[in-house]
Write a protein that holds these residues in place. Structure first.
Motif, PDB file in Angstrom:
ATOM      1  N   MET A  78      -6.664  -4.434  -1.906  1.00  0.00           N
ATOM      2  CA  MET A  78      -5.599  -5.369  -2.259  1.00  0.00           C
ATOM      3  C   MET A  78      -5.468  -6.518  -1.280  1.00  0.00           C
ATOM      4  SD  MET A  78      -2.483  -3.059  -3.831  1.00  0.00           S
ATOM      5  CE  MET A  78      -2.175  -2.088  -2.347  1.00  0.00           C
ATOM      6  N   PHE A 110      -1.831  -4.385 -10.585  1.00  0.00           N
ATOM      7  CA  PHE A 110      -1.891  -3.343  -9.558  1.00  0.00           C
ATOM      8  C   PHE A 110      -1.080  -2.108  -9.943  1.00  0.00           C
ATOM      9  CE2 PHE A 110      -2.999  -6.315  -5.763  1.00  0.00           C
ATOM     10  CZ  PHE A 110      -4.310  -6.353  -6.211  1.00  0.00           C
ATOM     11  N   ASN A 129      -2.160   1.866 -10.027  1.00  0.00           N
ATOM     12  CA  ASN A 129      -1.429   2.907  -9.296  1.00  0.00           C
ATOM     13  C   ASN A 129      -1.137   4.104 -10.200  1.00  0.00           C
ATOM     14  OD1 ASN A 129      -1.335   1.031  -7.213  1.00  0.00           O
ATOM     15  ND2 ASN A 129       0.742   0.370  -7.699  1.00  0.00           N
ATOM     16  N   SER A 185      -6.975   1.281  -1.199  1.00  0.00           N
ATOM     17  CA  SER A 185      -6.024   0.306  -1.736  1.00  0.00           C
ATOM     18  C   SER A 185      -5.667  -0.737  -0.683  1.00  0.00           C
ATOM     19  CB  SER A 185      -4.755   1.009  -2.228  1.00  0.00           C
ATOM     20  OG  SER A 185      -5.024   1.831  -3.338  1.00  0.00           O
ATOM     21  N   ARG A 229      -9.437  -2.679  -7.743  1.00  0.00           N
ATOM     22  CA  ARG A 229      -8.503  -3.476  -6.959  1.00  0.00           C
ATOM     23  C   ARG A 229      -8.950  -4.938  -6.869  1.00  0.00           C
ATOM     24  NH1 ARG A 229      -3.667  -1.146  -6.968  1.00  0.00           N
ATOM     25  NH2 ARG A 229      -3.500   0.752  -5.741  1.00  0.00           N
ATOM     26  N   THR A 243       0.830  -1.212   0.000  1.00  0.00           N
ATOM     27  CA  THR A 243       0.000   0.000   0.000  1.00  0.00           C
ATOM     28  C   THR A 243       0.859   1.254   0.000  1.00  0.00           C
ATOM     29  OG1 THR A 243      -1.734  -1.178   1.218  1.00  0.00           O
ATOM     30  CG2 THR A 243      -1.878   1.222   1.155  1.00  0.00           C
TER      31      THR A 243
END
Length: 230
Positions: A173, A148, A152, A169, A141, A96
């Motif tokens: 995730m 990923f 981002n 996130s 997510r 994260t």
């Protein structure tokens, strides 16, 4: 170009340059991890476990922040080295933080330019963020087909707030992190990191969960939407 952008760009170039010039990417492979485990990781785990956690955490953040290859294998290795519970905690926060740094790098270097030049192409994403806020990111997510690191970078081009990106996130995730770390935790030793070594009941169950994850994610999204509408 502003001073801030120049500094960020320099840091990115130096980081990527060091990573590849020192062939660090070769260590983030199955064979590379096996070699490191025998020579450094194994002894450090016995003598200095907290130092190993700190080093692993920093490297994971570094790899994720610069969108470098190796995060997936590191997630599995976290389960093998640290176990499911500790591995999930380490990877969850490291991924994260790294994702948020990648998000900020994208926003700093490309955000304004991309929005001005490709605003029409980003309209769907911008509208989704404005309409559904964090839930739009949460949905992305939970879709394993979208890498990923792509999320981002793309989300850095949208108006979503930094703290919102971080916390959503972290939650979004987590399911995927648990599945991958559990796959690593199901390995009894580093030598099982091979094609034949992966065919154990624990590993098979872990990857069946991973294969079923898109449908599970779809169910979670649908459930959340129903609750939101009520």
């Amino acid at each position: 170009m502003s001073k801030t952008k120049l500094i960020v760009l320099a840091v990115v170039f130096i980081g990527v340059g060091v990573f590849f010039s020192l062939d660090l990417h070769q260590h983030l492979t199955v064979d590379g991890i096996k070699s490191l485990y025998a020579e450094q990781i194994g002894p450090m785990q016995e003598n200095n476990p907290y130092t190993l956690i700190a080093i692993f955490f920093v490297i994971y953040v570094f790899v994720t922040a610069l969108s470098l290859p190796g995060a997936a294998i590191m997630t599995i290795i976290a389960g093998l080295i640290f176990g499911l519970f500790t591995g999930v905690i380490i990877v969850s926060f490291a991924s994260t933080i790294g994702a948020t740094l990648a998000f900020l790098i994208s926003r700093t270097l490309l955000g304004e330019w991309v929005q001005n030049k490709f605003s029409s192409h980003l309209k769907t994403i911008n509208d989704g963020v404005e309409r559904e806020g964090g839930f739009y990111l949460f949905t992305l997510r939970l879709i394993p087909a979208i890498p990923f690191f792509v999320i981002n970078l793309v989300m850095g081009l949208t108006p979503i707030r930094v703290l919102q990106f971080f916390f959503v996130s972290q939650i979004g995730m987590l399911p995927g992190t648990i599945v991958y770390v559990n796959a690593g935790a199901s390995l009894s030793n580093i030598e099982e990191l091979s094609v034949t070594g992966l065919f154990t009941p624990g590993i098979i169950i872990s990857f069946l969960l991973l294969a079923a994850f898109p449908w599970i994610a779809k169910g979670i999204i649908k459930l959340v939407k129903v609750k939101q509408s009520n």
